[in-house]
Design an enzyme around this catalytic site. Structure first.
Site, PDB file in Angstrom:
ATOM      1  CB  CYS A  46     -53.360  86.385 -44.714  1.00  0.00           C
ATOM      2  SG  CYS A  46     -52.741  85.732 -46.273  1.00  0.00           S
ATOM      3  CG  HIS A  75     -51.777  80.912 -44.083  1.00  0.00           C
ATOM      4  ND1 HIS A  75     -52.849  81.423 -43.365  1.00  0.00           N
ATOM      5  CD2 HIS A  75     -51.335  81.941 -44.868  1.00  0.00           C
ATOM      6  CE1 HIS A  75     -53.030  82.687 -43.699  1.00  0.00           C
ATOM      7  NE2 HIS A  75     -52.137  83.022 -44.608  1.00  0.00           N
ATOM      8  CB  CYS A  84     -47.928  89.780 -43.149  1.00  0.00           C
ATOM      9  SG  CYS A  84     -47.764  88.101 -43.797  1.00  0.00           S
TER      10      CYS A  84
END
Length: 400
Positions: free
Chosen positions: A90, A356, A386
């Site tokens: 991510c 996202h 994160c």
């Protein structure tokens, strides 16, 4: 030598399923659209751009075979333009920015494009496989669990309730809807097809009018996985002080799956002079930090502290924060851990409302932050995410 951010662009975000508006658009085309927009916007001498660094998490099918070079080849910038694709889960889009800044600060490069792309409707998350979660010989010794169960573990350990998460999610939607209505997403680029017909002109996942009451009717997404597959037991074995896992996360208070891309133009002072461009900001510091793979989503706070220390700053020196809303508990725990108020965090909404697109999000957040710093005439911002497997990443930028 400083690394300056001359511009940052992102596409609109489309829902990451077969019904999403961008399902028929390839990730190469998404990135290519931004590269062409950047060139046209600044009448850019493309011969000055040396490399394209793109984050992309699921590097198979449409996103395989080095999509950064594929997009560079399709951009019309010239055969000289190189491309490299990286994967820090991510954090990939922000890692691309950080690597570009490091190349420039070292003197190895003068002008680079950095960002990321993820077409989650066309290339399903997890379709690349990998040992981290699948191979018992790897997963078991590290007490690795799925991210959703990890998010619920964090909520259980640090006292966040289902209502807390739903209230946060409703506020994210409210802020995003307000930003959309006011036209605050300045770095956003619409997607048109090859005939010039607009395919999508807004972020498709925003749900104005979302309420805590409506969210309270959704079933937890990870309870069955935690209980039936035994991941709750793995988490409790690692954290015996937690009495039980309270499963609070669901589709409405977790990040939406979407398609999207983002790029930024990063270079030194001499490159800016050649382009006739003034920098919008500079990269002050960047850091990554590892956490254990069970409670894998608490990396933003230690990564941010590391970046602040590197810059000789503290949390009060930061005007605005962008914290990726992978799950509601991630920014909530970040604010709790850092002692930061919600008034400084994700002021225009986050991934719960906007989505996202894994490899692109970090660069998207940087563009959103830069736009808002300029709008509020503030100076310094911090972006943090994160990362799966137990990592955090953070970058500090300062307006010039």
């Amino acid at each position: 030598m400083e690394a300056y951010i001359y511009d940052a662009l992102r596409t609109v975000r489309g829902k990451g399923n077969k019904k999403g508006a961008l399902n028929g658009i390839t990730p190469t085309y998404l990135t290519q659209t931004l590269l062409k927009e950047l060139r046209q916007k600044h009448d850019l001498d493309t011969n000055l751009v040396e490399d394209v660094i793109l984050g992309c998490v699921t590097q198979v099918m449409d996103q395989g075979a080095n999509i950064a070079k594929t997009a560079a080849q399709q951009s019309g910038y010239g055969d000289h333009l190189c491309g490299v694709t990286l994967n820090r889960f991510c954090g990939s889009g922000l890692e691309a920015v950080n690597q570009a800044a490091a190349y420039v600060r070292s003197g190895f490069s003068d002008l680079l494009i950095a960002g990321g792309v993820e077409s989650m409707s066309r290339v399903k998350m997890g379709s690349d496989g990998g040992a981290l979660m699948i191979d018992p010989a790897v997963a078991l010794p590290g007490h690795a669990i799925p991210q959703g169960v990890s998010a619920d573990l964090i909520a259980s350990k640090y006292g966040f309730s289902r209502k807390d998460a739903d209230e946060f999610a409703a506020e994210s939607q409210k802020r995003a809807a307000a930003a959309e209505a006011k036209g605050l997403y300045k770095s956003r680029v619409n997607i048109k097809d090859i005939n010039g017909i607009t395919v999508l002109a807004t972020d498709e996942n925003i749900r104005p009018g979302t309420t805590v009451e409506a969210l309270s009717n959704l079933n937890p997404s990870f309870a069955m996985m935690g209980k039936m597959a035994g991941f709750d037991s793995v988490a409790l074995d690692r954290y015996p002080e937690v009495e039980r896992i309270n499963h609070i996360h669901h589709a409405g208070n977790s990040s939406a799956i979407v398609d999207g891309a983002a790029i930024s133009l990063i270079g030194n002072k001499a490159a800016g002079a050649k382009m006739g461009l003034k920098p919008r900001a500079k990269v002050v510091a960047a850091a990554v930090y590892g956490t254990d793979p069970t409670m894998m989503l608490v990396g933003p706070a230690p990564a941010s502290r590391k970046a602040l220390k590197q810059a000789g700053m503290d949390k009060n020196d930061i005007d605005l924060y962008e914290v990726n809303e992978a799950f509601a508990v991630v920014p909530m725990r970040f604010m709790q851990d850092m002692g930061i108020g919600f008034d400084k965090v994700n002021v225009n909404g986050g991934a719960i409302a906007l989505g996202h697109p894994l490899g692109a999000t970090g660069c998207m957040l940087m563009g959103t932050l830069l736009d808002e710093l300029e709008r509020q005439d503030k100076s310094t911002g911090l972006i943090t995410l994160c990362i799966g497997g137990g990592m955090g990443i953070a970058t500090i930028i300062e307006r010039v």
